[in-house]
Design a protein around this motif. Structure first.
Motif, PDB file in Angstrom:
ATOM      1  N   UNK A 242     -13.043  -8.289   2.858  1.00  0.00           N
ATOM      2  CA  UNK A 242     -12.584  -8.093   1.258  1.00  0.00           C
ATOM      3  C   UNK A 242     -11.446  -7.136   1.489  1.00  0.00           C
ATOM      4  N   UNK A 243     -10.272  -7.533   0.641  1.00  0.00           N
ATOM      5  CA  UNK A 243      -9.275  -6.575   0.816  1.00  0.00           C
ATOM      6  C   UNK A 243      -8.565  -6.423  -0.556  1.00  0.00           C
ATOM      7  N   UNK A 244      -7.340  -5.884  -0.856  1.00  0.00           N
ATOM      8  CA  UNK A 244      -6.517  -6.127  -1.803  1.00  0.00           C
ATOM      9  C   UNK A 244      -5.030  -6.750  -1.506  1.00  0.00           C
ATOM     10  N   UNK A 245      -5.125  -7.691  -0.704  1.00  0.00           N
ATOM     11  CA  UNK A 245      -3.983  -8.320  -0.246  1.00  0.00           C
ATOM     12  C   UNK A 245      -2.947  -8.248  -1.113  1.00  0.00           C
ATOM     13  N   UNK A 246      -1.431  -8.396  -0.865  1.00  0.00           N
ATOM     14  CA  UNK A 246      -0.348  -8.628  -1.637  1.00  0.00           C
ATOM     15  C   UNK A 246       0.596  -8.815  -0.569  1.00  0.00           C
ATOM     16  N   UNK A 247       1.659  -9.874  -1.409  1.00  0.00           N
ATOM     17  CA  UNK A 247       2.564 -10.400  -0.660  1.00  0.00           C
ATOM     18  C   UNK A 247       3.778  -9.180  -0.192  1.00  0.00           C
ATOM     19  N   UNK A 248       4.406  -9.373   1.122  1.00  0.00           N
ATOM     20  CA  UNK A 248       5.393  -8.376   1.294  1.00  0.00           C
ATOM     21  C   UNK A 248       6.855  -8.797   0.587  1.00  0.00           C
ATOM     22  N   UNK A 249       7.608  -8.363   0.865  1.00  0.00           N
ATOM     23  CA  UNK A 249       9.113  -8.628   0.143  1.00  0.00           C
ATOM     24  C   UNK A 249       9.736  -9.909   0.639  1.00  0.00           C
ATOM     25  N   UNK A 250       9.135 -10.580   1.666  1.00  0.00           N
ATOM     26  CA  UNK A 250       9.552 -11.856   1.835  1.00  0.00           C
ATOM     27  C   UNK A 250       8.539 -12.844   1.396  1.00  0.00           C
ATOM     28  N   UNK A 251       7.653 -12.479   0.708  1.00  0.00           N
ATOM     29  CA  UNK A 251       6.553 -13.422   0.107  1.00  0.00           C
ATOM     30  C   UNK A 251       5.531 -13.748   0.993  1.00  0.00           C
ATOM     31  N   UNK A 252       5.517 -13.442   2.283  1.00  0.00           N
ATOM     32  CA  UNK A 252       4.462 -13.327   3.268  1.00  0.00           C
ATOM     33  C   UNK A 252       3.332 -12.581   2.988  1.00  0.00           C
ATOM     34  N   UNK A 253       2.004 -13.158   3.471  1.00  0.00           N
ATOM     35  CA  UNK A 253       1.044 -12.224   3.133  1.00  0.00           C
ATOM     36  C   UNK A 253       0.297 -12.031   4.634  1.00  0.00           C
ATOM     37  N   UNK A 254       0.439 -10.734   5.085  1.00  0.00           N
ATOM     38  CA  UNK A 254      -0.057 -10.567   6.221  1.00  0.00           C
ATOM     39  C   UNK A 254      -1.234  -9.467   6.216  1.00  0.00           C
ATOM     40  N   UNK A 255      -2.426 -10.233   6.929  1.00  0.00           N
ATOM     41  CA  UNK A 255      -3.600  -9.318   6.818  1.00  0.00           C
ATOM     42  C   UNK A 255      -4.110  -9.229   8.138  1.00  0.00           C
ATOM     43  N   UNK A 256      -3.598  -8.490   8.987  1.00  0.00           N
ATOM     44  CA  UNK A 256      -4.131  -8.240  10.464  1.00  0.00           C
ATOM     45  C   UNK A 256      -5.701  -7.735  10.326  1.00  0.00           C
ATOM     46  N   UNK A 257      -5.976  -6.991   9.301  1.00  0.00           N
ATOM     47  CA  UNK A 257      -7.423  -6.383   9.434  1.00  0.00           C
ATOM     48  C   UNK A 257      -8.312  -7.622   9.244  1.00  0.00           C
ATOM     49  N   UNK A 258      -8.142  -8.798   8.284  1.00  0.00           N
ATOM     50  CA  UNK A 258      -9.147  -9.655   8.190  1.00  0.00           C
ATOM     51  C   UNK A 258      -9.015 -10.502   9.678  1.00  0.00           C
TER      52      UNK A 258
END
Length: 444
Positions: free
Chosen positions: A355-371
């Motif tokens: 579980x996280x509070x993921x958000x898109x970056x400025x390019x619209x990508x959602x990068x979640x290395x922790x997961x």
């Protein structure tokens, strides 16, 4: 996807199943469409106790967007999808009059899955009890076992020609404990908790018999949330409290369902609700054990609580997810071994996630290395358990989509796919690509 980023899977079976899981109330939405009745969670959402005042009214709008979501699963390469049926969608009053529009939705979903080469794994109950049945006592009414069996018969007769994998319940210990013991304390008393536990177990056994009778080649299990219960301190009181919670959290359902007996610590409390033949009715032959696991639970003694336990402090040096859950792959390995030893059934891991509070970056990508790191560590632990002889046959990530996470509402995200709740646009996260790469590497 570089192989160095992938976990070890060398000890897993060649026919090991990789999948994803969701549940009806958390993703479907359309709570007032096409004749669906209200569930207890529709009513609970109106109390204002959900974070940010969130509700399941729209959720991920899977009811209308299921084809897109099946397309995501196909892109992932999963072999199976575990979902649940919304009981009030097919039986608005929980019994009696059938809602054809609700059944037709699940017809469409199952057909779309099969067309995509994805095996449907159907869970009958993931917490959304019809409100009409709650008003007749819900799981505190022994008749609930009959209501549930009749519901199971309806689903079996409608979908059993195409669905063969059935789970009766998802995490019965969680919805019982949190509604009668660990949560909503003002509604709780010990007698109600034990009556609810026993009635849910009776409903499980009744549904197993119905599924066997109505589905050719049915493969049946129940899904249990098993988390090691660890004392928050070395005090005698905390150690005793952890042992008590362990019985209720980890054994109150699989022990009677798989071994024909309740844990000794609760037998006297269950006895007033026990009738001749009940344990035989509960302990019906099963084909597999559904395991959900996230983290250990830390427990302290609390004298003024119902059964003398409460959640305690985690170790100061514990690695935590962003939502505060311990990251402990060894606890997963331990749980797999203990489940294999105690119950002797093939194990399918039907929920595990981050579980996280993921958000898109400025390019619209959602990068979640922790997961990605979490999933890699837990798959490695599962592989180690398999190397040690644990009969584990499948792993399903929670979850395909960000969704309504119960009391946390939409503030917590477990999905491999990011959902923009304003537009309902789906965006695969980097973990989506990682999981697809893992599946492709082991099931080319």
């Amino acid at each position: 996807m570089p192989t160095t980023q992938l976990p070890s899977t060398a000890s897993l079976r060649p026919d090991f199943i990789w999948g994803v899981s969701t549940s009806s109330f958390q993703i479907e939405g359309a709570t007032r469409e096409d004749g669906r009745g209200l569930s207890v969670w529709d009513i609970y959402c109106r109390t204002g106790k959900i974070k940010n005042g969130d509700t399941g009214d729209v959720a991920c709008d899977h009811y209308h967007r299921y084809r897109e979501d099946v397309g995501l699963m196909k892109a992932l390469g999963v072999q199976a999808y575990r979902f649940s049926v919304a009981w009030p969608r097919v039986l608005p009053q929980g019994r009696g009059s059938i809602n054809e529009a609700g059944l037709a939705f699940y017809d469409r979903l199952v057909d779309a899955l099969l067309a995509a080469g994805i095996e449907p794994w159907l869970c009958l109950y993931h917490w959304d009890l019809p409100q009409a049945l709650e008003e007749h006592g819900g799981w505190l009414n022994r008749e609930s076992a009959t209501w549930f069996a009749d519901y199971a018969a309806l689903i079996a007769s409608r979908l059993g020609d195409r669905v063969k994998r059935f789970a009766t319940f998802n995490e019965p210990s969680i919805f019982c404990l949190f509604s009668r013991s660990l949560g909503n304390m003002e509604r709780s008393n010990e007698n109600e908790l034990h009556r609810m536990i026993h009635n849910v177990n009776l409903a499980h056994g009744s549904a197993v018999d119905v599924l066997r009778a109505n589905v050719v080649d049915a493969s049946i299990g129940c899904i249990h949330n098993r988390q090691p219960c660890r004392a928050s301190s070395a005090s005698e009181a905390d150690v005793a409290a952890a042992a008590r919670l362990d019985d209720y959290w980890n054994a109150a359902f699989p022990d009677p369902q798989c071994r024909g007996e309740y844990p000794p610590s609760m037998r006297a409390a269950i006895e007033p609700h026990l009738q001749p033949g009940d344990l035989a009715q509960i302990c019906r032959p099963l084909d597999w054990f559904g395991l959900n696991h996230y983290s250990p639970v830390y427990v302290k003694s609390r004298a003024d609580s119902m059964l003398g336990y409460d959640f305690g402090d985690k170790p100061a040096d514990a690695a935590l997810t962003p939502i505060g859950w311990p990251i402990d792959p060894e606890a997963f390995r331990e749980t797999l071994r203990a489940t294999h030893t105690r119950y002797g059934l093939p194990i399918y891991v039907l929920e595990n996630g981050y579980g996280n509070s993921d958000e898109p970056d400025r390019t619209g990508a959602v990068i979640d290395p922790g997961r990605i790191e979490f999933l890699k560590a837990y798959v490695n632990a599962m592989n180690d358990a398999a190397a040690g002889g644990v009969d584990v046959r499948g792993y399903f990530v929670w979850s395909l989509l960000d969704n309504f996470e119960w009391d946390s509402g939409y503030s917590t995200r477990f999905g491999l796919t990011y959902v923009d709740y304003a537009s309902l646009r789906r965006t695969p996260k980097s973990s989506f690509g990682w999981y697809a790469g893992l599946i492709k590497a082991v099931r080319p």
